[in-house]
Design an enzyme around this catalytic site. Sequence first.
Site, PDB file in Angstrom:
ATOM      1  N   CYS B 119      41.784  41.135 -25.006  1.00  0.00           N
ATOM      2  CA  CYS B 119      41.147  40.078 -25.779  1.00  0.00           C
ATOM      3  C   CYS B 119      41.697  38.772 -25.225  1.00  0.00           C
ATOM      4  O   CYS B 119      42.861  38.445 -25.441  1.00  0.00           O
ATOM      5  CB  CYS B 119      41.457  40.214 -27.270  1.00  0.00           C
ATOM      6  SG  CYS B 119      40.944  38.771 -28.227  1.00  0.00           S
ATOM      7  N   CYS B 122      42.234  35.777 -28.238  1.00  0.00           N
ATOM      8  CA  CYS B 122      43.371  35.894 -29.161  1.00  0.00           C
ATOM      9  C   CYS B 122      44.064  37.198 -28.792  1.00  0.00           C
ATOM     10  O   CYS B 122      44.606  37.267 -27.691  1.00  0.00           O
ATOM     11  CB  CYS B 122      42.958  35.781 -30.632  1.00  0.00           C
ATOM     12  SG  CYS B 122      41.524  36.726 -31.134  1.00  0.00           S
ATOM     13  N   SER B 123      44.055  38.192 -29.637  1.00  0.00           N
ATOM     14  CA  SER B 123      44.670  39.454 -29.244  1.00  0.00           C
ATOM     15  C   SER B 123      44.045  40.606 -30.002  1.00  0.00           C
ATOM     16  O   SER B 123      44.740  41.502 -30.478  1.00  0.00           O
ATOM     17  CB  SER B 123      46.180  39.416 -29.506  1.00  0.00           C
ATOM     18  OG  SER B 123      46.800  38.378 -28.781  1.00  0.00           O
ATOM     19  N   CYS B 124      42.710  40.611 -30.126  1.00  0.00           N
ATOM     20  CA  CYS B 124      42.016  41.660 -30.867  1.00  0.00           C
ATOM     21  C   CYS B 124      42.370  43.027 -30.285  1.00  0.00           C
ATOM     22  O   CYS B 124      42.464  43.189 -29.064  1.00  0.00           O
ATOM     23  CB  CYS B 124      40.504  41.444 -30.791  1.00  0.00           C
ATOM     24  SG  CYS B 124      39.984  39.912 -31.578  1.00  0.00           S
TER      25      CYS B 124
END
Lengths: 221, 221, 210, 210
Positions: B119, B122-124
């Site tokens: 991701c 962000c950091s999905c």
Amino acid sequence: MAHEHDHDGEHGHDHAHEPSDPEAARLALRAEALEALLVERGIVRRESIDAIVARYENEIGPLNGAKLVARAWSDPEFKRRLLTDARAAIAELSLPMGETATPIVVVENSPGVHNVVVCTLCSCYPSSLLGLPPRWYKSPPYRARVVREPRAVLREFGLELPESTDVRVWDSSAELRYMVLPERPPGSERASEAELVELVSRDSLIGVALAGPPAEAPRER
Amino acid sequence: MAHEHDHDGEHGHDHAHEPSDPEAARLALRAEALEALLVERGIVRRESIDAIVARYENEIGPLNGAKLVARAWSDPEFKRRLLTDARAAIAELSLPMGETATPIVVVENSPGVHNVVVCTLCSCYPSSLLGLPPRWYKSPPYRARVVREPRAVLREFGLELPESTDVRVWDSSAELRYMVLPERPPGSERASEAELVELVSRDSLIGVALAGPPAEAPRER
Amino acid sequence: MSAVHDLGGRPGFGRIEREAREPVFHARWESRVMGMVYAIRRANWLNLDAFRHGIERMDPARYLAASYYERWLASLERTLPEVGALTPGAAPPPAGPYGFEREVGAPARFAVGSTVRVRARKPVGHTRLPGYASGKRGTVVSVRGGYVFPDTNAHGLGEQPQHLYSVRFSARELWGESAEPRTSVCIDLFEPYLEADPVPSSAEETRDGA
Amino acid sequence: MSAVHDLGGRPGFGRIEREAREPVFHARWESRVMGMVYAIRRANWLNLDAFRHGIERMDPARYLAASYYERWLASLERTLPEVGALTPGAAPPPAGPYGFEREVGAPARFAVGSTVRVRARKPVGHTRLPGYASGKRGTVVSVRGGYVFPDTNAHGLGEQPQHLYSVRFSARELWGESAEPRTSVCIDLFEPYLEADPVPSSAEETRDGA
């Protein structure tokens, strides 16, 4: 103009945050170690560094630019030369300058045109003429914002330009260095060249202020 | 697969750097202050936070994904359902899961095709299924590099793919969460489903490793 | 020119640091922040898009230096007052439908196999269009259905559901000559980010991006 | 997707912090680093472009957090070993011509008034093409003469002098709808960054960018 560098007149800057901040202490140590190595290898001499530092601390500063501007305001022929061949015009004044490998370009403010200078890729600045740049000029917020929203940035500096004024930003992305020739302030028609020098702040040479009496910009010259 | 979260089995993580690092201490104080305020205002209850934390520390983890993969390897019909309607297929296994507001999409590795998930904005991560992501997954270097040079990144993870393999990066930029279905390792033809679970590491579910016996990837599961 | 959080393809980053036997949390406060975020969202005080936009508004230097949960904490501190959650006596907005999947009034403009071109990333506010995809041509590989539109939902402008597509881009289209061979990137993109592209992908791209 | 040092137009930055009665240096070590850089360059150990590239290769988070002279120090520490300056007994390369102005073999392709389009920024290595100008159309306002080409000189590939132009871009061309009115940006661009653009600037752009 008031000399801006008279913080203590001596070498050695023991600012409060230096000894107490461990990160600053590490940086100081790295710099000291590198200097010692370079001196040991014969790459640089301490005395050369001393001389360069002293020159930029005590001799080269915005006063150079102020003198050029005052002369240009007083002498239309000089102004013409300054705008078309700044290098030659600057040489006429025998100013204390640094290495002049990068040509200076002077851009003129006029009624309806305002210029402002930045370097978005690093922090290029006409240091050989004006001395070392202030921190804000080198800061990411200035570099990021002034090309995109110069009017908003100038407003933060206390300079609200009329909507009808063309705002021209100069991003010094190559080896030219830009200096702004500000407009001669109203009411200064009878001032002597020496008096005019007092009206030219560093910020007006970058384009984030107008020229004028120091009282108009007390917070930041 | 080995449970990855058994660092001490207890609540409370007094890592060495926490008390000694003043920045970490400030963050801990800010978090504590915010929690106190939220509790005082009746916005959250401490017990709710405790329960959420406990669930993600002790119950929800990559084992869920490993079980899905082992079942898919063992049951072609299940695999078909997992690839076409993961939500329904996952429900069949009654796994311990978090809130499932974001649908899971399973992408299949096959001879000549390798998938890897990131991701960049962000950091999905499929946390409801696999638990919280490792630090490296959330780090700027991974997020910046894997879309541009996935082969180089996979090489850093110890995975050298043949030039003939198509590398497909999935940037989870919306509310879908991707999980990789790794290839069944050669030699595992006679393994039981329970034995197959042991072959599926977290990293193979992200796509930065192949499935295989733990010995093949000792440094990072 | 994209904001610092928009990291895909940004040059200059080095080795990816991994940690052997990594714990779920690296300090107790991280677990409390994680729990707070989940609990606050469950109580409907914060939508995910506004929370993300809170992260994106961090000082860029701090953003890059911060750990993941520091970013979460910073966004809570910023967004909770913005949504009025800390005002004594305030009540959260009424809960809407669960999750992010929604009906969209209009039919989907694109289908699997459509070639599309990504519009320019809007210069301000929250969006889920990664900067590296701006202006690039790709092929729709999946039509995902209707979803809440983050670009409006983050700013209190409603859910305005949009069709979502998985679009595949060849590495060569994204990175030019420096692209790795036989590599593609699939990105989930909302319909307003896309326009129809009449030019079919070249043979080269089809091979790389198949 | 440009590297972090390429800051022009990047969103997310806040107030510009100024300092009343700012000293020339904020600590003694800053003055020593400045003096070292000037002295090393005078001794011809380091060309300016390689020095800048050394700054650009800093860790992105560190780059944004660092002060100006910390960046200089970091680049010295990286580039001096690279150019062999710290090898005992090494001698600097022979000094070339002074400054950056050079003759160029070919005539200038563009003239004042030419409309040009900026090519895509090359994805790797040093360049002086700001990312926000990539793909944009502008008008040449000055032909500056021949200069050392940083894109090669930074990498030991020679000076390869190129014509340099000041090119004006309307704010609307650069930033779209969010542009401030009656605003333009002038950028100094080397000829290889530019291609001829047959489409003349629109009336709107001419007004904004005049």
